[in-house]
Design a protein around this motif. Structure first.
Motif, PDB file in Angstrom:
ATOM      1  N   CYS A  48       0.833  -1.205   0.000  1.00  0.00           N
ATOM      2  CA  CYS A  48       0.000   0.000   0.000  1.00  0.00           C
ATOM      3  C   CYS A  48       0.865   1.253   0.000  1.00  0.00           C
ATOM      4  O   CYS A  48       2.084   1.187   0.093  1.00  0.00           O
ATOM      5  N   PRO A  84       1.150   5.368   1.667  1.00  0.00           N
ATOM      6  CA  PRO A  84       0.759   6.009   2.925  1.00  0.00           C
ATOM      7  C   PRO A  84      -0.364   7.027   2.758  1.00  0.00           C
ATOM      8  O   PRO A  84      -0.211   8.196   3.099  1.00  0.00           O
ATOM      9  N   THR A 119      -4.356   2.682   2.728  1.00  0.00           N
ATOM     10  CA  THR A 119      -4.173   1.883   3.946  1.00  0.00           C
ATOM     11  C   THR A 119      -5.490   1.223   4.357  1.00  0.00           C
ATOM     12  O   THR A 119      -5.501   0.134   4.912  1.00  0.00           O
ATOM     13  N   VAL A 135       4.591  -0.740   3.132  1.00  0.00           N
ATOM     14  CA  VAL A 135       4.088   0.604   2.859  1.00  0.00           C
ATOM     15  C   VAL A 135       5.112   1.310   1.971  1.00  0.00           C
ATOM     16  O   VAL A 135       6.231   1.592   2.395  1.00  0.00           O
ATOM     17  N   ARG A 181       6.955   6.197   1.043  1.00  0.00           N
ATOM     18  CA  ARG A 181       6.864   6.934   2.289  1.00  0.00           C
ATOM     19  C   ARG A 181       7.794   8.148   2.243  1.00  0.00           C
ATOM     20  O   ARG A 181       8.980   8.015   1.948  1.00  0.00           O
ATOM     21  N   GLU A 185       1.397  11.371   6.897  1.00  0.00           N
ATOM     22  CA  GLU A 185       1.507   9.959   6.531  1.00  0.00           C
ATOM     23  C   GLU A 185       1.652   9.078   7.763  1.00  0.00           C
ATOM     24  O   GLU A 185       1.046   8.012   7.848  1.00  0.00           O
ATOM     25  N   ILE A 195      -0.832   5.906   8.581  1.00  0.00           N
ATOM     26  CA  ILE A 195      -0.438   4.492   8.556  1.00  0.00           C
ATOM     27  C   ILE A 195      -0.373   3.855   9.937  1.00  0.00           C
ATOM     28  O   ILE A 195      -0.248   2.637  10.035  1.00  0.00           O
ATOM     29  N   ARG A 242      -0.076  -0.176  11.019  1.00  0.00           N
ATOM     30  CA  ARG A 242       1.128  -0.640  11.688  1.00  0.00           C
ATOM     31  C   ARG A 242       0.771  -1.409  12.953  1.00  0.00           C
ATOM     32  O   ARG A 242       1.300  -2.476  13.223  1.00  0.00           O
ATOM     33  N   TYR A 267       6.034  -5.850   8.997  1.00  0.00           N
ATOM     34  CA  TYR A 267       5.592  -4.526   8.565  1.00  0.00           C
ATOM     35  C   TYR A 267       6.833  -3.786   8.106  1.00  0.00           C
ATOM     36  O   TYR A 267       7.810  -3.690   8.852  1.00  0.00           O
ATOM     37  N   GLU A 286       8.391  -0.303   5.858  1.00  0.00           N
ATOM     38  CA  GLU A 286       8.165   0.935   5.114  1.00  0.00           C
ATOM     39  C   GLU A 286       9.290   1.125   4.107  1.00  0.00           C
ATOM     40  O   GLU A 286      10.445   0.867   4.406  1.00  0.00           O
TER      41      GLU A 286
END
Lengths: 380, 314
Positions: free
Chosen positions: A249, A251, A256, A278, A281, A332, A336, A340, A349, A351
């Motif tokens: 996805c 941010p 999300t 994510v 970012r 952002e 998110i 998270r 997870y 970024e």
């Protein structure tokens, strides 16, 4: 466990997510990262926009796939392949494989309902992705297969699209259509249990179409078992050891939101959830000092040969840019944070920062791979 | 007449673009501005199991249009409703319609029948045209939007005769009407521009445009640094800097790149569309859908002389 060794133990990585979040790029990066480390990797994309070809600098990729030239990366020990799915060819291949005779095969391939269905209509592409992935994985030519999925935001229905076909073609439905056909469609419209409904359907869709369809289904009946077996196999593959689903996805709130929904869907469908990436970012740390305080002296030193106003105007621009970037970064972070937190159920997870350059070559794909796999991820 | 005015003076606007470009927000903002211009406007979301309108307006959209503001109705054109509405036009007896739709075999058949889904949904949208001056449709992402509009052409081949053929021809007429426009939403990113250009070309070849298509360049960042400023920025970037100073320079480089990407995207889109893209700077709103739409509506309204106060909903 780090993500790098996690990846190298996988056989099938399915990237899901809504459009515009860098899913194709992520799939390519994952593939490249594994290839660099010695794996033979196939990246399958079904996106109609040929974005992967684009991001790998390939023009007009052949339907059977192409090996990506990794000579610019001398440390790459494995191979990277990419394939675009052409739903028409794949469907034709499939029919050829499971048709009981050449005659039936030819009749189906020539049937114009079939032709429309396989080539033109939305949906068969999704269907073929799941079909094709089975072939590629079960042929065993590749150590890891990475699947880039269609940009759906609604549901993971495409995973079930073989199921949709199976449901449609199940014996009962077929029998219902074929029974009147055996007696002659028109005759049976006037009699029998399904007569009224069939007559109403004819009124809605047109008699000619129902006739064409009945003919098509008579031929398709012989394929039913083949379809069912493959459907079961594909479903098994999606739940096999070595398969993982990665939700990708961006941010933003809408993205999300979709990612959270996908995570839940994967759970409900009992599909193996890997984690969340994510992408794109923005990061910036807010400082309290102004651009003038931090940069004034050095800017003055560097701008002696430039127009007078340049130093002042650039400093003003840097201040604004910095504020915008910091605000964006903070916005952002708050968007998110639920994702998270929610991903603390055993998934990773990660970024990935938005790169300073467009991601359209191998080097930038590698940089993204580095951010995914070489930077410690949050693994609860 | 500028591009936005042209769109809003037509009858139908299909809003599409690559995923993540802001299609839904633009569709909603265009509808809000259309309503402010005094046109009875309907905003449609299409075949989605994740309706977005509740996050934008005060209440969710239903299949039957819901009034959200003066002159502005919103409808969620979902498959179940579109199917029932379609069947009803041919089978006027309600009980029979229910019987047909509840038949398990028929449901399965219709779930799968090629093109049926798209045909029924488009039919519903076109049927609603009678009640409105302007219909704005939040379409699927470009690839799927193309397939959806192209269905009518394929359907003409598939349904050799009968009501579906007739309906397909009617839809074809609406799609190719000069009052029907396609609005693309793009971002100043190479991949997004590539996909937009591909889709426009395919749609042009397939003759899926009625009026000339319009392109919006969302999150366009202008104006650029001048040459002197850019030279200075490059010098700074090459220096050894403190962490704090580096943050400022990074931000400057980031924004400069956005500006250059905007210029390049404008040029490429402008060539393909034959008009300068409608530039829309990044709006605030912190990613909250209703705030984003409100800000977009203000920005688009400005292009057609509608002030913030005149907007029926912000």
């Amino acid at each position: 466990m780090d993500l790098n060794s996690w990846l190298l133990n996988k056989k099938l990585v399915v990237c899901v997510g809504s459009g515009g979040v860098g899913k194709t790029t992520t799939a390519a990066s994952v593939g490249l990262w594994a290839a660099i480390q010695g794996k033979k990797v196939m990246v399958l994309t079904i996106d109609p926009a040929k974005r992967l070809a684009n991001s790998l600098g390939l023009e007009g990729m052949p339907p059977e796939g192409a090996k990506i030239d990794l000579s610019s990366m001398p440390d790459a020990k494995g191979e990277l392949w990419a394939m675009m799915l052409d739903s028409r060819h794949t469907f034709d291949d499939l029919i050829s494989r499971i048709a009981p005779s050449d005659e039936v095969r030819d009749r189906i391939l020539a049937n114009h309902i079939y032709q429309q269905m396989s080539a033109t209509f939305a949906g068969s592409q999704d269907y073929m992705a799941t079909e094709r992935i089975y072939d590629v994985v079960s042929d065993g030519d590749f150590d890891i297969v990475v699947l880039d999925t269609p940009p759906v935001k609604n549901a993971l229905d495409f995973l079930e699209s073989p199921g949709r076909l199976i449901k449609f073609l199940d014996q009962q439905v077929l029998a219902w259509f074929l029974e009147p056909a055996k007696k002659g469609l028109i005759g049976s419209l006037m009699s029998g249990g399904s007569a009224l409904v069939l007559r109403l359907l004819s009124a809605v869709l047109g008699k000619a179409f129902i006739e064409d369809l009945t003919e098509f289904m008579q031929d398709f009946e012989s394929l039913f078992e083949g379809f069912r077996v493959r459907h079961d196999e594909v479903q098994k593959l999606f739940r096999a050891d070595g398969t993982t689903f990665v939700t990708v996805c961006a941010p933003t709130e809408s993205s999300t939101d979709v990612a959270t929904f996908f995570q839940e869907e994967l759970h409900e469908r009992e599909l193996p959830r890997g984690g969340v990436i994510v992408n794109q970012r923005h990061r910036s740390d807010a400082g309290t000092d102004s651009a003038q305080e931090v940069l004034g002296a050095i800017v003055a030193k560097l701008s002696t040969d430039l127009e007078d106003k340049t130093a002042t105007s650039l400093l003003a621009r840097l201040s604004m840019a910095h504020k915008r970037l910091t605000d964006l970064s903070a916005a952002e972070a708050s968007v998110i944070s639920p994702l998270r937190k929610a991903s603390m159920g055993g998934d990773f997870y990660q970024e990935v920062p938005r790169l300073d350059t467009e991601v359209n070559d191998l080097e930038s794909l590698r940089r993204i791979g580095h951010h995914i796999f070489a930077v410690p991820a949050v693994i609860p | 007449m500028n591009s936005v005015a042209k769109l809003l003076s037509g009858r139908v606007i299909w809003v599409t673009g690559k995923g993540g470009t802001g299609k839904t927000s633009f569709a909603a903002a265009l509808a809000v501005v259309g309503a402010a211009k005094g046109r009875k406007t309907l905003l449609c979301e299409v075949d989605t199991s994740r309706p977005a309108m509740a996050a934008i307006f005060d209440k969710p959209a239903d299949f039957e249009p819901v009034t959200m503001a003066p002159n502005l109705d919103v409808s969620n054109v979902h498959w179940d409703g579109a199917l029932a509405a379609y069947v009803q036009t041919y089978i006027p007896v309600k009980r029979l319609v229910k019987g047909v739709l509840n038949n398990r075999v028929v449901r399965r058949f219709l779930d799968f029948a090629p093109g049926a889904r798209e045909m029924f949904i488009l039919s519903r949208i076109v049927a609603l045209l009678d009640d409105y001056d302007l219909v704005v449709v939040d379409m699927h992402a470009s690839g799927h939007a193309y397939s959806m509009l192209d269905i009518t052409r394929s359907a003409a081949r598939l349904f050799r005769s009968g009501p579906m053929l007739k309906r397909a021809q009617q839809l074809q007429e609406v799609i190719t009407d000069a009052q029907t426009h396609t609005a693309f939403v793009a971002l100043p990113e190479e991949m997004v521009v590539n996909e937009t250009l591909e889709t426009v070309e395919r749609m042009r070849e397939a003759k899926l445009f009625g009026g000339e298509p319009v392109v919006f360049l969302n999150r366009a960042t202008l104006p650029s640094l001048n040459d002197e400023e850019r030279t200075l920025l490059a010098r700074l970037n090459a220096e050894e800097l403190t962490v704090q100073a580096r943050e400022f320079v990074r931000a400057g480089v980031w924004e400069d790149r956005l500006e250059q990407a905007t210029q390049e995207s404008m040029q490429r889109l402008g060539e393909a569309f034959g008009h300068t893209p409608v530039l829309v700077p990044p709006v605030g709103g912190g990613g909250i859908p209703r705030h984003v739409v409100a800000q977009l509506a203000v920005a688009l309204g400005r292009q057609v002389g509608v002030s913030r106060r005149e907007l029926p909903w912000t």
